[in-house]
Structure formats: C-alpha cells, structure tokens
Design an enzyme around this catalytic site. Structure first.
Site, PDB file in Angstrom:
ATOM      1  N   HIS A 185       0.812  -1.227   0.000  1.00 25.90           N
ATOM      2  CA  HIS A 185       0.000   0.000   0.000  1.00 25.90           C
ATOM      3  C   HIS A 185       0.840   1.268   0.000  1.00 25.90           C
ATOM      4  O   HIS A 185       0.337   2.346  -0.287  1.00 25.90           O
ATOM      5  CB  HIS A 185      -0.936  -0.001   1.222  1.00 25.90           C
ATOM      6  CG  HIS A 185      -2.037  -0.997   1.096  1.00 25.90           C
ATOM      7  ND1 HIS A 185      -3.328  -0.650   0.792  1.00 25.90           N
ATOM      8  CD2 HIS A 185      -2.036  -2.344   1.187  1.00 25.90           C
ATOM      9  CE1 HIS A 185      -4.075  -1.733   0.712  1.00 25.90           C
ATOM     10  NE2 HIS A 185      -3.313  -2.781   0.960  1.00 25.90           N
ATOM     11  N   ASP A 237       3.456   9.361  -0.480  1.00 23.54           N
ATOM     12  CA  ASP A 237       2.277   8.595  -0.103  1.00 23.54           C
ATOM     13  C   ASP A 237       2.045   7.539  -1.162  1.00 23.54           C
ATOM     14  O   ASP A 237       2.167   7.832  -2.349  1.00 23.54           O
ATOM     15  CB  ASP A 237       1.050   9.519  -0.012  1.00 23.54           C
ATOM     16  CG  ASP A 237       0.135   9.159   1.150  1.00 23.54           C
ATOM     17  OD1 ASP A 237       0.018   7.956   1.444  1.00 23.54           O
ATOM     18  OD2 ASP A 237      -0.445  10.080   1.754  1.00 23.54           O
TER      19      ASP A 237
HETATM   20  C1  GDG Z   1      -2.200   3.715   3.454  1.00 20.61           C
HETATM   21  C2  GDG Z   1      -1.175   4.389   2.552  1.00 20.61           C
HETATM   22  C3  GDG Z   1      -2.851   4.397   0.694  1.00 20.61           C
HETATM   23  C4  GDG Z   1      -8.366   9.867   8.318  1.00 20.61           C
HETATM   24  N1  GDG Z   1      -8.674  10.557   9.444  1.00 20.61           N
HETATM   25  C5  GDG Z   1      -9.898  10.157   9.824  1.00 20.61           C
HETATM   26  C6  GDG Z   1     -10.338   9.179   8.921  1.00 20.61           C
HETATM   27  N2  GDG Z   1      -9.386   9.022   8.003  1.00 20.61           N
HETATM   28  C7  GDG Z   1      -9.500   8.137   6.836  1.00 20.61           C
HETATM   29  C8  GDG Z   1      -9.465   8.905   5.540  1.00 20.61           C
HETATM   30  C9  GDG Z   1      -9.029   7.827   4.559  1.00 20.61           C
HETATM   31  C10 GDG Z   1      -8.094   6.987   5.417  1.00 20.61           C
HETATM   32  O1  GDG Z   1      -8.408   7.249   6.780  1.00 20.61           O
HETATM   33  C11 GDG Z   1      -6.630   7.371   5.187  1.00 20.61           C
HETATM   34  O2  GDG Z   1      -6.194   6.844   3.966  1.00 20.61           O
HETATM   35  P1  GDG Z   1      -4.926   7.407   3.190  1.00 20.61           P
HETATM   36  O3  GDG Z   1      -4.875   6.691   1.894  1.00 20.61           O
HETATM   37  O4  GDG Z   1      -5.070   8.871   3.029  1.00 20.61           O
HETATM   38  O5  GDG Z   1      -3.637   7.155   4.106  1.00 20.61           O
HETATM   39  P2  GDG Z   1      -3.008   5.937   5.018  1.00 20.61           P
HETATM   40  O6  GDG Z   1      -3.803   5.697   6.238  1.00 20.61           O
HETATM   41  O7  GDG Z   1      -1.588   6.326   5.247  1.00 20.61           O
HETATM   42  O8  GDG Z   1      -3.123   4.619   4.085  1.00 20.61           O
HETATM   43  C12 GDG Z   1      -1.882   5.250   1.503  1.00 20.61           C
HETATM   44  C13 GDG Z   1      -3.752   3.593   1.601  1.00 20.61           C
HETATM   45  O9  GDG Z   1      -3.016   2.863   2.594  1.00 20.61           O
HETATM   46  C14 GDG Z   1      -4.626   2.617   0.806  1.00 20.61           C
HETATM   47  O10 GDG Z   1      -3.854   1.786  -0.010  1.00 20.61           O
HETATM   48  O11 GDG Z   1      -3.651   5.251  -0.108  1.00 20.61           O
HETATM   49  O12 GDG Z   1      -0.934   5.835   0.627  1.00 20.61           O
HETATM   50  O13 GDG Z   1      -0.254   5.172   3.318  1.00 20.61           O
HETATM   51  O14 GDG Z   1     -10.102   7.033   4.157  1.00 20.61           O
HETATM   52  O15 GDG Z   1     -10.718   9.481   5.264  1.00 20.61           O
HETATM   53  N3  GDG Z   1     -11.524   8.555   9.012  1.00 20.61           N
HETATM   54  C15 GDG Z   1     -12.328   8.900  10.070  1.00 20.61           C
HETATM   55  N4  GDG Z   1     -11.954   9.841  10.987  1.00 20.61           N
HETATM   56  C16 GDG Z   1     -10.766  10.491  10.913  1.00 20.61           C
HETATM   57  O16 GDG Z   1     -10.472  11.359  11.746  1.00 20.61           O
HETATM   58  N5  GDG Z   1     -13.537   8.303  10.198  1.00 20.61           N
END
Ligand code: GDG
Length: 444
Positions: A156, A353
């Site tokens: 990821h 990322d």
């Molecule tokens: C890894 C990789 C890759 C965030 N704060 C809150 C919340 N979130 C949710 C967001 C989003 C998810 O969490 C975060 O996803 P990201 O993709 O931005 O980042 P990582 O957690 O680092 O994920 C990344 C991913 O895996 C998938 O392959 O895209 O690059 O690092 O959905 O909205 N959700 C809630 N409250 C929060 O305060 N409910």
C-alpha cells in the site's frame, strides 16, 4: 468462486465497521462483500505471548480470525521493524530508520507464527491475498509449511528507488520473500519500476515479471452520498454556521511524518503573511487523529505541530476569527464527508504517499455545480491520475502558499473544469475495480 483469505497486520473490529481511520480497511471493504471471505491478522490487542490459534468471529459469509500479539513481539515486529524501519525506508526516509537485529528477528518470527496459525484453516482452493510491509515474509512462510494456494501480495505504501532500498540491512532476504508470491501489486508505475529494479539487482529477475501496478481507489458514489446526506446533520450545520461565510481549507491525515504537516502549516502561515487578503476570509481545519503515539518520532512531530498551531493562531487570530482549527481526535466518517463537501480547498500535501485516499474522497464529496479545488502533492501516488489538481512540491511552503492563494481565488468555471478532469480518476478507478483486477490477475 473460491474463498478469499485476506491477510493484513490489522483486522477491522467487526463491531465498529467503517469507523476506523486508515486507508487499508477502507479500500478492502468492497472485496470482502463480494464472496466468501476470511480476514486474518492481529487483533490489535497484546498479551503475554503471541497466540497460536486465532479467535474467529463469523458474520454471514465473512469470518474474522485474529491473534493477540505478545508484548515483546509487539515491540520488535510492529513498533521496531515494521513501523521503525520499513515505514520510513519505504517512504524514502532512510535516515529515520533505526535498524536493530533483534527487531528484525522478531519481525520474521511473527510472520512465521502468523503463517503457522493460518495454515490449518486454509482450504486447497483458497486465494490468499496478503497486505503491506508488515508481512513481506508471510507468503514464503506459508510455502515452507507446504501451502500451495495461489498467493498475492499488495504493497500500500511506495517502493523507493532500489539503491535506497538495498541500503536496508537484510534487503535481499526481504526481496526473496516477495518472490514467493504469484502476483506482487504496487500502487503506481513508478513503484513497479523501482521494485522490478530491486528484484533484478538481487537476482530475482523472474519475480520482477510478476510485479504490476494496481492503483487503489474508493467507492466514490457511496462517499458522495455520505457527503450529501451529512449536510442535514446537526454537526455539519453547526460547523457551517461557525464559518460565517469564510472559505474553508481542509486537511485530513493520520498524524504521521510522511504527511508533510509541518511544511503544510508553514505554507498556510506564508499564505497569511504574504497574501493578506485571505486574513479573516479563510479558515483552515486540519483533522489529524494521533497514530503510533508510542513511537518517539511521532511524539516529537506532535509537539512540533502543537507549536505551529499555537504560533499561527497567536500571530494572526482576531477576537472573532481563528485561522487554524487543529484537531488530533478522529472525526466520524459521515461527519468528515460533510466537512469535506463544505471545503473550498482540499489540502493534501504528503512528502510521499502510496496513493492517498483523502485526495479521492475530497473530489467525491464535492458539489459538481460548485466544487472546491484539490491542492495535491506531486509525490502522492494519486497525483499522476488527477490532472485537475493544483500540484505542489510539499517541501516548499512558499509554493503551498501560492497554490492556496490560486485555489482560494479561482473562478467557478475553472473549478468546475478541474473537478471534471479529476472525475474519471475517482469514479473510474474504484475500490471495486482495484480488488477485482488484482484478484483476476491472481486467479489468472
Ligand atoms: C495507506 C497508505 C494508501 C483519516 N482521518 C480520519 C479518517 N481518516 C481516513 C481517511 C481515509 C483513510 O483514513 C486514510 O487513507 P490514506 O490513503 O489517506 O492514508 P493511510 O492511512 O496512510 O493509508 C496510503 C492507503 O493505505 C490505501 O492503499 O492510499 O498511501 O499510506 O479514508 O478518510 N476517518 C475517520 N476519521 C478520521 O479522523 N472516520
């Protein structure tokens, strides 16, 4: 259809579906509703020692099978090697990695223990799909136990240029681990090129041919509906009223040094310093749930951000205007969606990322007739496919300030055109398409 067995460090708690912050759980939600499935991994709990047999919870066609981790395994496998060494290295931050031999031994040990716990539960025609950097050795450990099922692996996070990765102690062994999988998926073409080079450099050329990019996506329609419905919620209304017509800039990130938060705060401070018209007219909400709070680098990042927030508000606040609203508690997903819809600018500036799902969620949440602008790091995996974004170098606070100024001043016509240019990337590359294309490659 054969059963899908998902193996991941964390298994979502069946009782709080969708409530957790983290990209992996969000992305896999769809895959497990399409067929009979088992989700196997760590329970999130620690115990005296790592459990030998998983606890199973059955919910319809989906079984959750989880193991508690021993406290020493938690320290060595999870904090030490996975989060303390692999996470920074894979995000191009070798200087932050703290390699210790016993952590690495712990990492391999937990992977072997997980494989030994899963093997007896496997059926001959299961498809096994293992996720992320915590579990590089898992597939090879299953093979050692005689499991012949088709096995796929998806990373990821980014895969860095091979010279950087090969500087990691035991890199060759980790690449040989990856070679045990039938399909090795990464987020972008750049990651695929880097990983193929690394495999070739250590004589695993055959495995290089099994590497492919599968960019992860979201269920955009579901997120759009969530955002629309949220407008009628009391929390969203109260928040909207509190903005009193000011333009909202919004960021949502786990508290992590890969997300570029100090530079982002510096960029916002530059906006207020240099583009004074936005003083009193913009409000920046940054939602940053604390993650990995027991790792030293995360604690010092938190202090740094506390200082930034205090300094920005101290310097620019008016009695009736707070320039930066900064929260380190998580927000419920539907509320978050509603806030995103209200935001004139989505500010997503990670230093690196894998993909970044927040960028896609922000686009999905917009009103097509009057959308906001996505300001996006050129080092997020999401950026090549999102040409409607205002791209920034996240290391340059001045460029962030200039991009914010441009986005906040942008006429509606241009916002609509840019939103449409990002539409296909978000609706076309869905979570469902992602898991289906990976699984059909695996079945192939
Ligand atoms: C890894 C990789 C890759 C965030 N704060 C809150 C919340 N979130 C949710 C967001 C989003 C998810 O969490 C975060 O996803 P990201 O993709 O931005 O980042 P990582 O957690 O680092 O994920 C990344 C991913 O895996 C998938 O392959 O895209 O690059 O690092 O959905 O909205 N959700 C809630 N409250 C929060 O305060 N409910």
């Amino acid at each position: 259809m054969s059963r899908l067995v998902i193996v991941a460090n964390r298994v979502p708690n069946p009782k709080e579906r969708g409530a957790t912050a983290g990209g992996l759980a969000v992305a896999l939600q769809d895959a497990v509703t399409q067929r009979e499935a088992m989700w196997f991994g760590w329970s999130g709990q620690t115990a005296e020692s790592t459990a030998e047999r998983p606890t199973e919870v059955v919910q319809g066609r989906l079984t959750y099978a989880t193991l508690d981790l021993g406290r020493q395994d938690y320290t060595r496998y999870y904090q030490g090697f996975a989060n303390g060494v692999l996470w920074p290295t894979l995000h191009y931050r070798l200087g932050l990695a703290r390699f210790q031999r016993e952590d690495y031994v712990g990492y391999r040990g937990v992977n072997a223990a997980f494989a030994a716990a899963l093997a007896p539960l496997l059926r001959p025609d299961d498809l096994v799909w293992t996720h992320d950097f915590h579990l590089f050795p898992f597939g090879r450990e299953l093979r050692r136990l005689g499991c012949t099922q088709r096995q796929g692996f998806f990373l990821h996070v980014p895969f860095p240029p091979y010279g950087l990765f090969l500087a990691l102690p035991r890199a060759e062994e980790l690449l040989a681990d990856l070679a045990a999988y039938d399909v090795i998926g990464v987020q972008t073409e750049d990651d695929a090129i880097n990983l193929r080079h690394a495999l070739e450099a250590v004589g695993q050329g055959e495995a290089a041919a099994r590497v492919a990019a599968f960019p992860v996506g979201i269920d955009a329609d579901a997120f759009r509906r969530l955002a629309e419905r949220a407008l009628t919620r009391a929390e969203t209304r109260r928040f909207h009223q509190s903005l009193v017509g000011r333009a909202l800039v919004m960021g949502v990130d786990r508290l992590d040094y890969t997300k570029g938060l100090p530079q982002r705060f510096a960029g916002y401070a530059q906006l207020l310093a240099r583009f004074t018209a936005h003083r009193g007219r913009a409000t920046y909400l940054q939602v940053t749930p604390v993650s990995r709070g027991d790792v030293a680098q995360y604690r010092s990042l938190r202090r740094e951000l506390d200082e930034w927030a205090g300094r920005i508000n101290g310097q620019y606040a008016e009695p009736d205007w707070v320039p930066l609203r900064y929260m380190t508690r998580p927000v419920q997903r539907p509320v978050l969606a509603g806030f995103m819809r209200l935001a004139r600018v989505g500010l997503v500036t990670p230093l690196r990322d894998g993909m970044n799902l927040v960028a896609k969620e922000y686009v999905a949440a917009q009103d097509p007739a009057d959308p906001g602008v996505l300001v996006l790091s050129r080092f997020a995996g999401a950026s090549p496919a999102m040409p409607g974004s205002v791209l920034v170098n996240p290391l340059d606070p001045d460029e962030i300030a200039e991009s914010l100024d441009a986005a906040l001043s942008m006429p509606r016509e241009e916002r609509v055109a840019r939103w449409q240019a990002n539409h296909d990337a978000v609706w076309g590359a869905s979570a469902r398409a992602w898991s289906r294309s990976f699984l059909s490659a695996l079945e192939g």
